[in-house]
Write a protein that holds these residues in place. Structure first.
Motif, PDB file in Angstrom:
ATOM      1  N   PRO A  80      -2.724   6.137   0.157  1.00 21.58           N
ATOM      2  CA  PRO A  80      -2.432   4.702  -0.038  1.00 21.58           C
ATOM      3  C   PRO A  80      -2.463   4.507  -1.729  1.00 21.58           C
ATOM      4  CG  PRO A  80      -4.619   5.013   0.456  1.00 21.58           C
ATOM      5  CD  PRO A  80      -3.928   6.204   0.601  1.00 21.58           C
TER       6      PRO A  80
ATOM      7  N   THR B 281      -3.181   1.881  -4.416  1.00 20.47           N
ATOM      8  CA  THR B 281      -4.377   1.167  -4.441  1.00 20.47           C
ATOM      9  C   THR B 281      -4.094   0.240  -5.660  1.00 20.47           C
ATOM     10  OG1 THR B 281      -5.839   2.416  -5.680  1.00 20.47           O
ATOM     11  CG2 THR B 281      -5.901   2.593  -3.097  1.00 20.47           C
ATOM     12  N   ARG B 282      -5.269  -0.472  -6.076  1.00 18.54           N
ATOM     13  CA  ARG B 282      -5.014  -1.532  -7.107  1.00 18.54           C
ATOM     14  C   ARG B 282      -5.738  -0.619  -8.674  1.00 18.54           C
ATOM     15  NH1 ARG B 282      -6.847  -7.321  -4.784  1.00 18.54           N
ATOM     16  NH2 ARG B 282      -5.007  -7.210  -3.213  1.00 18.54           N
ATOM     17  N   SER B 283      -6.333   0.498  -8.187  1.00 18.23           N
ATOM     18  CA  SER B 283      -7.182   1.163  -9.153  1.00 18.23           C
ATOM     19  C   SER B 283      -6.616   2.082  -9.848  1.00 18.23           C
ATOM     20  CB  SER B 283      -8.521   1.371  -8.501  1.00 18.23           C
ATOM     21  OG  SER B 283      -8.236   2.424  -7.702  1.00 18.23           O
TER      22      SER B 283
ATOM     23  N   LEU C 297     -10.578   3.176   3.658  1.00 21.33           N
ATOM     24  CA  LEU C 297     -10.415   2.494   2.255  1.00 21.33           C
ATOM     25  C   LEU C 297     -10.905   1.013   2.788  1.00 21.33           C
ATOM     26  CD1 LEU C 297      -9.570   2.022  -0.573  1.00 21.33           C
ATOM     27  CD2 LEU C 297      -7.219   1.265   0.202  1.00 21.33           C
TER      28      LEU C 297
ATOM     29  N   VAL D 188      -7.384   0.775   5.018  1.00 21.36           N
ATOM     30  CA  VAL D 188      -6.944   2.057   5.934  1.00 21.36           C
ATOM     31  C   VAL D 188      -7.958   2.525   6.684  1.00 21.36           C
ATOM     32  CG1 VAL D 188      -6.065   4.548   5.516  1.00 21.36           C
ATOM     33  CG2 VAL D 188      -5.609   2.744   3.696  1.00 21.36           C
TER      34      VAL D 188
ATOM     35  N   GLY E 101     -10.910  -4.984  -0.657  1.00 24.32           N
ATOM     36  CA  GLY E 101     -10.756  -4.969  -2.012  1.00 24.32           C
ATOM     37  C   GLY E 101      -9.514  -4.804  -2.271  1.00 24.32           C
ATOM     38  N   ASP E 102      -8.350  -4.330  -1.282  1.00 23.09           N
ATOM     39  CA  ASP E 102      -7.077  -4.113  -1.899  1.00 23.09           C
ATOM     40  C   ASP E 102      -6.097  -4.976  -1.001  1.00 23.09           C
ATOM     41  OD1 ASP E 102      -4.709  -2.609  -2.908  1.00 23.09           O
ATOM     42  OD2 ASP E 102      -6.447  -1.291  -3.573  1.00 23.09           O
ATOM     43  N   ASP E 103      -4.873  -4.825  -0.989  1.00 26.23           N
ATOM     44  CA  ASP E 103      -3.923  -5.429  -0.241  1.00 26.23           C
ATOM     45  C   ASP E 103      -4.190  -5.220   1.229  1.00 26.23           C
ATOM     46  OD1 ASP E 103      -2.690  -6.517  -2.494  1.00 26.23           O
ATOM     47  OD2 ASP E 103      -1.030  -5.338  -2.533  1.00 26.23           O
ATOM     48  N   ALA E 104      -4.648  -4.138   1.572  1.00 25.72           N
ATOM     49  CA  ALA E 104      -4.844  -3.873   2.951  1.00 25.72           C
ATOM     50  C   ALA E 104      -5.833  -2.673   3.301  1.00 25.72           C
ATOM     51  CB  ALA E 104      -3.668  -3.371   3.692  1.00 25.72           C
TER      52      ALA E 104
ATOM     53  N   MET F  92       0.975  -1.225   0.099  1.00 22.75           N
ATOM     54  CA  MET F  92      -0.009  -0.058   0.196  1.00 22.75           C
ATOM     55  C   MET F  92       0.651   1.267   0.077  1.00 22.75           C
ATOM     56  SD  MET F  92      -2.826  -1.482   0.039  1.00 22.75           S
ATOM     57  CE  MET F  92      -4.023  -0.159   0.151  1.00 22.75           C
TER      58      MET F  92
ATOM     59  N   MET G 230      -0.500  -0.561  -7.090  1.00 25.78           N
ATOM     60  CA  MET G 230       0.628  -1.488  -6.635  1.00 25.78           C
ATOM     61  C   MET G 230       0.081  -2.663  -6.105  1.00 25.78           C
ATOM     62  SD  MET G 230       4.088  -0.831  -4.370  1.00 25.78           S
ATOM     63  CE  MET G 230       3.530   0.332  -3.382  1.00 25.78           C
ATOM     64  N   ILE G 231       0.545  -3.910  -5.901  1.00 24.67           N
ATOM     65  CA  ILE G 231      -0.007  -5.032  -5.401  1.00 24.67           C
ATOM     66  C   ILE G 231       1.144  -5.934  -4.718  1.00 24.67           C
ATOM     67  CG2 ILE G 231      -0.129  -6.439  -7.509  1.00 24.67           C
ATOM     68  CD1 ILE G 231      -2.958  -7.387  -6.514  1.00 24.67           C
TER      69      ILE G 231
END
Lengths: 332, 332
Positions: A153, A155-157, B33, B41, B36-39, A87, A216-217
């Motif tokens: 953060p 994120t993936r999006s 957050l 918030v 749905g993501d790595d972590a 993250m 990022m992942i």
């Protein structure tokens, strides 16, 4: 505290065991109140806290005949610390729930605790709390917390067409090591050790955030599968270049000897906890990051391609639809 | 997302299941957050975060034939939210690791998620993240986070001779309900429901902190055992007055009918998640708190006494040295 009657968890009793285990968990600067109360207190200077949790079940995520207790501690900690770093945050603390059979040797639990604490210490984090309970099956659930230092953060999006896809860390090592172990071998050590204790490039996460990564992942279930999450969340196509990956000689040799496709390990193997991210093409990649592909507009469904084509091999791991032996492609 | 092939976790696949479950988890203000993501918030306005974790194992902490999925969600959430509140903090978030057999009905997992989310919503917290993995045994590990709003955490170590011992919440209800269920009965509903879903006086935790409580603990394993932790950490003797506790008529009747000692339930039964705290004698107890005893200097070893005498009955629960059926005194 009870006096230990034998060298097992039930012999020491819950509170005796907790005392023994927490003695192995030094408290660093981010731990304001460590183990021993109803809850811990961890610094969160950013005013936000990053948090994730990940569980490991014996026989599914680890085998005690393949890994030492300390290895399992390192792996369980790494899986969570990597999620925090992916993250763009710096890990601050771990909490650990250990469900273990009453006859589990106390030494084993202590070594597990040491492994957890050592991996956390790599990033300046502490094991600040946890829970222990008896269970017919060994399970370890870890929660990691982290601090974003004022940054958004990653994120993936946020991946955009034109971005560079980049990688930090190793791929295929853990899958190769798992395959080696599953065929009854114990070498090459490079690969087996990589399965037992991932080498996670933790600083690469915050470095990517500072450099302006758009997504990022943590690569935990296989590169192509995990990039698929970025593709879906960002509504883009990610194209990976097959020749962008270093293939160490020992991995190539092991693949040949075992009749495996080394690119299946690299593109679909999990558990190395590399980081994959996207950066604007104008950004100079931070230290530790290597370009592996490019982001394109999605044509219809978001997807991941390899050299422009749909990948025919395995992409990763689904924790409910596959069995243990298919966690890694061609493992057995 | 995969298309569900059947109504089980393996049929839905990991990502299909996660989508179904997270749909049941509305995100409140503290979730910056969500899933749905790595972590995730989570806001931590205080600059510190309170954190604890607690695991429940099927057959040990719950039985699917005694509790609905939603009940188990409420209980798992409550056990952790109560720990946060017992530090004087307000819960902000939960993270949940669910290890479940592949044939677990998806509906069951969704109802579990609803129970978790509903209990969290009672205190304004959200389920912000988690992990799901298949496992031969059903296990739920929950982490709770919370905010201290600038106050010092109320630990177990601050009790002083002369302080008043006070209680907020119910005692003995869950133990009575468990005993009723274990004898094959399903009534009285008051008691059985108390076992299935604890009624936790969450606001009493922060209220006690504001009022100046010197120590506090979540009563999860039995009052006398848990007060023993305060006695040990504070190096004092805690004397509890046996007649300070309300004994509801239905509990007294149930104890008579089942041949149990109602004070064993009250003094040593767990899982109601009442709060016990100590306050300076000069402090007016906050709303919801009742005096149940007094703190004295320790004479030799710190201890807990009842009306000045050592208690001969059970004091609580040790997760490693007792078996399931002895979780509650006189349960079966």
């Amino acid at each position: 505290m009870r006096v230990s009657r034998d060298n097992s968890l039930s012999g020491a009793g819950e509170f005796g065991m907790i005392a023994r285990i927490t003695a192995r968990m030094p408290q660093g600067e981010t731990s304001l109140l460590g183990p021993g109360d109803d809850a811990a207190v961890v610094s969160a200077p950013d005013g936000r806290v990053v948090a994730c949790t990940d569980a490991m079940v014996e026989g599914r995520h680890f085998r005690r005949d393949w890994c030492e207790a300390a290895d399992i501690g390192h792996r369980a900690a790494a899986a969570n610390l990597a999620d925090v770093a992916a993250m763009g945050a710096t890990p601050t603390a771990l909490l650990v729930a250990l469900c273990a059979p009453p006859d589990t040797p106390l030494d084993w639990a202590e070594e597990l605790a040491e492994g957890l604490a050592e991996e956390a210490a790599l990033v300046g984090a502490s094991v600040v709390g946890g829970d222990t309970t008896s269970s017919p099956l060994l399970m370890i659930s870890v929660t990691a917390l982290g601090d974003l230092a004022g940054r958004a953060p990653v994120t993936r999006s946020g991946a955009q067409a034109g971005d560079t896809i980049a990688l930090a860390g190793r791929l295929g090592f853990a899958a190769a090591g798992y395959t080696v172990l599953s065929r009854g071998f114990r070498t090459p050590k490079l690969l087996v050790d990589a399965y037992r204790r991932p080498v996670v490039p933790y600083p690469a996460g915050p470095l990517a955030a500072v450099a302006g990564a758009t997504s990022m992942i943590d690569v935990s279930d296989g590169l192509l599968g995990d990039l698929g999450h970025i593709a879906a969340a960002s509504n883009v196509r990610l194209d990976v270049h097959r020749d962008a990956f270093d293939v160490p000689g020992q991995m190539r040799d092991a693949a040949m000897a075992l009749g495996c496709d080394v690119h299946h390990w690299i593109l679909a193997g999990g558990d190395d906890h590399a980081f994959a991210a996207t950066f604007p093409a104008s950004v100079e990649l931070p230290i530790g990051w290597t370009a592996i592909g490019r982001v394109h507009p999605a044509v219809g469904t978001p997807e991941v391609t390899v050299d422009g084509r749909t990948w025919k091999g395995p992409v990763g791991w689904d924790h409910f639809t596959k069995d243990h032996n298919s966690r890694y492609p061609h493992a057995s």
